[in-house]
Scaffold this active site. Structure first.
Site, PDB file in Angstrom:
ATOM      1  CE  LYS A  54      -3.853  -2.280   2.212  1.00 20.78           C
ATOM      2  NZ  LYS A  54      -4.321  -2.832   3.480  1.00 20.78           N
ATOM      3  CD  GLN A  98      -4.080  -4.764   6.489  1.00 22.66           C
ATOM      4  OE1 GLN A  98      -4.047  -3.759   5.787  1.00 22.66           O
ATOM      5  NE2 GLN A  98      -4.516  -5.914   6.033  1.00 22.66           N
ATOM      6  CG  ASP A 121     -10.410  -0.310   4.890  1.00 22.40           C
ATOM      7  OD1 ASP A 121     -10.228  -0.865   3.787  1.00 22.40           O
ATOM      8  OD2 ASP A 121      -9.686  -0.471   5.880  1.00 22.40           O
TER       9      ASP A 121
HETATM   10  N1  GUN Z   1      -7.683  -7.078   5.967  1.00 18.19           N
HETATM   11  C1  GUN Z   1      -8.031  -7.834   4.899  1.00 18.19           C
HETATM   12  N2  GUN Z   1      -8.633  -7.072   3.964  1.00 18.19           N
HETATM   13  C2  GUN Z   1      -8.668  -5.814   4.447  1.00 18.19           C
HETATM   14  C3  GUN Z   1      -9.148  -4.583   3.933  1.00 18.19           C
HETATM   15  O1  GUN Z   1      -9.706  -4.488   2.837  1.00 18.19           O
HETATM   16  N3  GUN Z   1      -8.983  -3.504   4.732  1.00 18.19           N
HETATM   17  C4  GUN Z   1      -8.398  -3.587   5.960  1.00 18.19           C
HETATM   18  N4  GUN Z   1      -8.299  -2.461   6.681  1.00 18.19           N
HETATM   19  N5  GUN Z   1      -7.931  -4.712   6.468  1.00 18.19           N
HETATM   20  C5  GUN Z   1      -8.061  -5.818   5.705  1.00 18.19           C
END
Ligand code: GUN
Length: 296
Positions: A54, A98, A121
Site C-alpha cells: 500500500k 489493517q 475502507d
Molecule cells: N484485511 C483484509 N482485507 C482488508 C481490507 O480491505 N482492509 C483492511 N483495513 N484490512 C483488511
C-alpha cells in the site's frame, strides 16, 4: 479452455495510471496532495506485506503515505488517540487500520472512531448505511469496488437484470458486494455456509463472486455456461506436484475455465484491484475534504 481471463493486474495498472494523472492535476491546479495513513498493529507477515505494498503504490501515484507500525501490545486507548490525531491532521485524507486487530482491541470501536469522510475502507457504519440507502457520497469497501469495476468493464457498463450470486457474507466483501450489485440492478443472492444446494444455486447465476476463503470450493460443474466468475479467495496450499506452497482461489480455476465466459485468476485477478481502489477512494476523499472536483 474457453473462458476469457480477466487480467486484474493490467486493469489495476491502468487504474493506477489514471489516478496518478489525477493526483498530478490536483497538485498543479489546487496544490492538493492526497495523503493516506495506514495503521498496522502487530507483526502478522501477510498484513506486513499488504501494508508495505500500500505504501509503495501510494507513493508511486504521487500521494503522501503515512505508515504507523504499532507494537502488538498497544492499548485500545493508545490506538484511539492515534486515530484522533489522524482525524485532525489536514495532510491525511484517508485512514486505514489493517484488520484483523489483536483480540484485546475492540475492532468495532476502532472503526467507529475514524472520521467517516476519511474512512477509505468504507467500514464505518455511516458509510455502510450510506451504501445501503444509495447515498452517492458513501465510501464503499475497496475489494468489492474492484470486482464491480472489472464486471462493468466486461459487460460494457450495464449489469441490469443479471442473476448475481455472492458466496460469502463478510462485512469486508460479501455484504458490500451484494449492495453494489443491487445498485447495478442485478438480482442478487447471498449464499453462505448454511445455503442448501449451493451447486444448484450457482448454476442459475450469470455472475458468481466467490468470497468464502475455502480453496477451490466452487467446481467447474457449478458454473452456468458463459457465466462470469470473480474469485476473491486467496488461499495458501501445498502444491501436489512441487510440494511447495502456492496460492489458489475459492474457484477450481481450470475446471471453471471450461464452462465460464470469463473468470479472474488467482493471483493476478481481484488482488491487485484492491489497492488501486484504495488509492481511488483516497483521491475521492481528498477532493471532498478540499471541496474541489474529482475527475476520476
Ligand atoms: N484485511 C483484509 N482485507 C482488508 C481490507 O480491505 N482492509 C483492511 N483495513 N484490512 C483488511
Amino acid at each position: 479452455m474457453t473462458a476469457e481471463i480477466i487480467d486484474g493486474k493490467a486493469f489495476a495498472a491502468r487504474l493506477r495510471q489514471s489516478i496518478g494523472n489525477e493526483v498530478t492535476r490536483l497538485q498543479n491546479e489546487h496544490s492538493l496532495q492526497p495523503g493516506l495513513a495506514v495503521v498496522l498493529v502487530g507483526e502478522d507477515p501477510a498484513s506486513q506485506v499488504y501494508v508495505r505494498n500500500k505504501g509503495t503504490q501510494t507513493r508511486e501515484a504521487g500521494m503522501q503515505s503515512f505508515e504507523h507500525m504499532l507494537d502488538v501490545s498497544v492499548s485500545e486507548n493508545e490506538l484511539l488517540a492515534l486515530i484522533e490525531r489522524l482525524n485532525d491532521d489536514n495532510a491525511v485524507h484517508g485512514i486505514l487500520v489493517q484488520l484483523p486487530l489483536p483480540a484485546h482491541i475492540d475492532e468495532s470501536r476502532i472503526l467507529r472512531a475514524i472520521n467517516p469522510l476519511k474512512d477509505v475502507d468504507g467500514f464505518h457504519p455511516v458509510n455502510v448505511g450510506g451504501l445501503c440507502i444509495g447515498d452517492p457520497s458513501a465510501l464503499a469497501p475497496c475489494t468489492p469496488v474492484g470486482c464491480l469495476l472489472m464486471l462493468k468493464d466486461y459487460f460494457d457498463g450495464s449489469l441490469a437484470g443479471k442473476n448475481a450470486l455472492v458466496i460469502g457474507r463478510s462485512n469486508i466483501v460479501g455484504k458490500p458486494m451484494a449492495q453494489l450489485l443491487l445498485k447495478e440492478s442485478c438480482t442478487v443472492t447471498i449464499a453462505h455456509s448454511r445455503t442448501q444446494d449451493l451447486p444448484g444455486v450457482c448454476r442459475a447465476a450469470d455472475i458468481v463472486i466467490a468470497a468464502v476463503g475455502r480453496s477451490e470450493m466452487v467446481r467447474g460443474d457449478w458454473i452456468k455456461p458463459g457465466a462470469v466468475v470473480i474469485d476473491v479467495g486467496i488461499n495458501r496450499i501445498q502444491s501436489d506436484e512441487t510440494q511447495k506452497p502456492k496460492l489458489v482461489g475459492d474457484v477450481a480455476f481450470f475446471e471453471a475455465a471450461e464452462t465460464a465466459g470469463a473468470l479472474t485468476p488467482v493471483p493476478g485477478g481481484v488482488g491487485p484491484m484492491t489497492i488501486a481502489c484504495l488509492l481511488r477512494n483516497t483521491v475521492v476523499s481528498a477532493c471532498r475534504q478540499a471541496e474541489v472536483e474529482c475527475r476520476l
